[in-house]
Design an enzyme around this catalytic site. Structure first.
Site, mmCIF file in Angstrom:
data_model
loop_
_atom_site.group_PDB
_atom_site.id
_atom_site.type_symbol
_atom_site.label_atom_id
_atom_site.label_comp_id
_atom_site.label_asym_id
_atom_site.label_seq_id
_atom_site.Cartn_x
_atom_site.Cartn_y
_atom_site.Cartn_z
ATOM 1 N N SER A 80 12.401 -17.469 7.914
ATOM 2 C CA SER A 80 12.231 -16.549 6.793
ATOM 3 C C SER A 80 10.806 -16.547 6.302
ATOM 4 O O SER A 80 10.054 -17.496 6.501
ATOM 5 C CB SER A 80 13.149 -16.957 5.651
ATOM 6 O OG SER A 80 12.690 -18.201 5.141
ATOM 7 N N LYS A 81 10.495 -15.458 5.636
ATOM 8 C CA LYS A 81 9.190 -15.243 5.063
ATOM 9 C C LYS A 81 8.838 -16.355 4.082
ATOM 10 O O LYS A 81 7.689 -16.742 3.947
ATOM 11 C CB LYS A 81 9.240 -13.928 4.287
ATOM 12 C CG LYS A 81 8.116 -12.991 4.615
ATOM 13 C CD LYS A 81 8.309 -11.743 3.800
ATOM 14 C CE LYS A 81 7.275 -10.720 4.188
ATOM 15 N NZ LYS A 81 7.583 -9.417 3.763
ATOM 16 N N ARG A 82 9.866 -16.829 3.378
ATOM 17 C CA ARG A 82 9.625 -17.809 2.330
ATOM 18 C C ARG A 82 8.983 -19.086 2.868
ATOM 19 O O ARG A 82 8.259 -19.760 2.161
ATOM 20 C CB ARG A 82 10.926 -18.129 1.593
ATOM 21 C CG ARG A 82 10.803 -17.912 0.104
ATOM 22 C CD ARG A 82 12.120 -18.107 -0.624
ATOM 23 N NE ARG A 82 13.189 -17.325 -0.027
ATOM 24 C CZ ARG A 82 14.365 -17.842 0.316
ATOM 25 N NH1 ARG A 82 14.606 -19.108 0.146
ATOM 26 N NH2 ARG A 82 15.292 -17.069 0.844
ATOM 27 N N GLN A 83 9.290 -19.428 4.100
ATOM 28 C CA GLN A 83 8.772 -20.696 4.611
ATOM 29 C C GLN A 83 7.548 -20.553 5.509
ATOM 30 O O GLN A 83 7.099 -21.510 6.106
ATOM 31 C CB GLN A 83 9.891 -21.452 5.351
ATOM 32 C CG GLN A 83 11.008 -21.810 4.411
ATOM 33 C CD GLN A 83 11.901 -22.902 4.969
ATOM 34 O OE1 GLN A 83 11.484 -23.720 5.768
ATOM 35 N NE2 GLN A 83 13.146 -22.896 4.549
ATOM 36 N N GLY A 84 7.025 -19.364 5.617
ATOM 37 C CA GLY A 84 5.827 -19.205 6.446
ATOM 38 C C GLY A 84 5.661 -17.756 6.847
ATOM 39 O O GLY A 84 6.437 -16.898 6.430
#
Ligand code: GLU
Length: 474
Positions: free
Chosen positions: A251-255
């Protein structure tokens, strides 16, 4: 049989690394089998239209070296094909299913379906259509269709099950009662993903559908559609999910997830391709570095793993560094110069760039790595450097260096060592007191690239300027 595969992204704004992996596997498979790799833009969801998304997607694919072919026939134009330009094809095909009763018109109002869905969810049931319009009289439905807003659904058989084969997952069986009467044509007349996808895969002669695992649950519906049309389905291969290090879905949230972001950071396309090739496929050996030709040669669906693959940035970094180190001087310098503004370095830029080559993990680190060459030394007020500069031998060393420079050549890095020998002889200062004071005067740092290289890069005039400035501060 000619292999024909496709990459069929929905234009959401950018190319996701997961999408890139799908494209790459399709590309490798097509090239290996001397087949065709088609690009099809699945843009029938009008509500998700994003300006510039398709151009962006094509740009990223091209930058990655994954150019697509014309298709499906030899004389066809080179794509991409846009589903939004093929609406009449879907209209024609849906008529066939309506005529044979494999599809039906549904007039249920949106509000009722929403309420039904909520009720099912609260009762812990899988949401799905309850079949109210299933048994409407077809000619009655045709009449209403002229004036009433409606959708067209596929009719899933009441009983039985479907067994299908996935090249990666093996055989899977799904009961019909678990499959919803999927909408095929929406009230705006546009096809849904499922319908357009199957129609196009068939009409474009796709032989192998290679796509992400998230589409596996849709496969029974797709196969039923093939069956309803009396078409032979292609083969299917669903690729394992890409995961974050904590095993959640990437996901975008982690990278970063956009390919353009990776390119903008200075990851090389071949490193990214190599890295992604191994995220879900294994060569059966412990080789890790593969050229595109090798990947084409070795790639096969039976070596695609079932388990999700962790997107490990450290591994990607390691690979990128490897590819940078492996670049020949000319290629490296050409690439490196794209990453620095032209006036940042002087006419001896090459030596500075080559000096930092082996320590580079990504090209966007270049400005930082070049600091010892380009930054003006800052004044040292405390710490080891400041102490050294206070040393009583330092002014002698620096003065001697200035004198020596005037008389000696500095045409290559080694000249600087000869020059320093003279300074040593003249001042009687050696070791750390000699070398450190010069390094500090030139760069303001205790550590850094080889001093001869820095000195050669700076050139006589600049060295004298820096030495004088250091002397003035004493
Ligand atoms: N449009 C779908 C996507 O964006 C394609 C899935 C498929 O390859 O069938 O993932």
């Amino acid at each position: 049989m000619t292999v024909v595969v496709r990459f069929a992204p929905s234009p959401t704004g950018y190319l996701h690394v997961g999408g890139l992996r799908t494209a790459l596997y399709n590309y490798l498979f097509a090239r290996k089998h001397h087949g065709r790799f088609i690009l099809r833009i699945e843009d029938t969801d009008q509500s998700r239209y994003v300006e510039g998304a398709v151009e962006n997607l094509m740009k990223s694919l091209r930058a990655m070296g994954l150019d697509w072919d014309a298709g499906p026939d030899k004389n066809d134009e080179k794509g991409p094909y846009f589903q939004s330009q093929r609406l009449s094809i879907y209209q024609k095909q849906i008529t066939r299913l309506l005529e044979t009763g494999k599809a039906y018109r549904c007039f249920c109002p949106h509000e009722r379906l929403e309420a039904l869905r909520k009720k099912q969810l609260t009762a812990g049931q899988a949401p799905g259509y309850d079949g109210v319009c299933r048994n409407l009289d077809p000619s009655e439905a045709e009449k209403r269709a002229h004036t009433e807003s409606h959708v067209i659904r596929m009719r899933i058989p009441d009983e039985g099950s479907i067994t299908f084969h996935d090249e990666i997952r093996g055989d899977v069986t799904v009961d019909f009662h678990r499959i919803d009467d999927q909408v095929l044509i929406k009230s705006d007349g546009f096809p849904t993903y499922h319908f357009a996808n199957v129609v196009d895969d068939h009409l474009m002669g796709i032989t192998h559908v290679i796509r992400g695992e998230e589409w596996l649950p849709s496969l029974p519906k797709h196969l039923l559609l093939y069956d309803s049309f009396g078409w032979e389905p292609p083969r299917f291969a669903h690729l394992p999910l890409l995961l974050n290090p904590d095993k959640s879905k990437l996901s975008k949230r982690q990278g970063d997830v956009a390919v353009e972001e990776y390119l903008a950071k200075g990851y090389l396309p071949q490193a990214l391709n190599n890295f992604l090739a191994l995220l879900g496929w294994n060569p059966g050996t412990d080789q890790e570095i593969f050229s595109m030709e090798e990947l084409i040669d070795l790639f096969s669906l039976d070596r695609v793993n079932k388990a999700g693959a962790v997107f490990n940035v450290e591994k990607l970094n390691w690979m990128n560094q490897h590819y940078i180190q492996a670049m020949d001087e000319t290629a490296y310098l050409k690439e490196a110069k794209k990453w620095i503004s032209p006036h940042r370095l002087n006419e001896r830029a090459d030596i500075a760039l080559l000096t930092v080559k082996n320590s580079l993990v990504r090209f966007d680190e270049l400005p930082e790595k070049l600091k010892p060459f380009v930054s003006e030394p800052t004044e040292l007020t405390e710490g080891e450097g400041a102490e050294l500069m206070k040393n009583e031998t330092t002014p002698h060393v620096l003065q001697s260096l200035r004198e020596t420079l005037i008389q000696h050549p500095l045409e290559k890095p080694e000249d600087f060592f000869a020059l320093m020998k003279t300074v040593q002889k003249e001042t009687g200062v050696k070791g750390k007191n000699l070398w450190m004071s010069v390094r500090l005067a030139l760069t303001g740092e205790i550590h850094g690239p080889e001093l001869g290289i820095i000195a050669y890069y700076l050139g006589k005039e600049e060295i004298i300027r820096r030495v004088e400035s250091a002397l003035r501060k004493m």
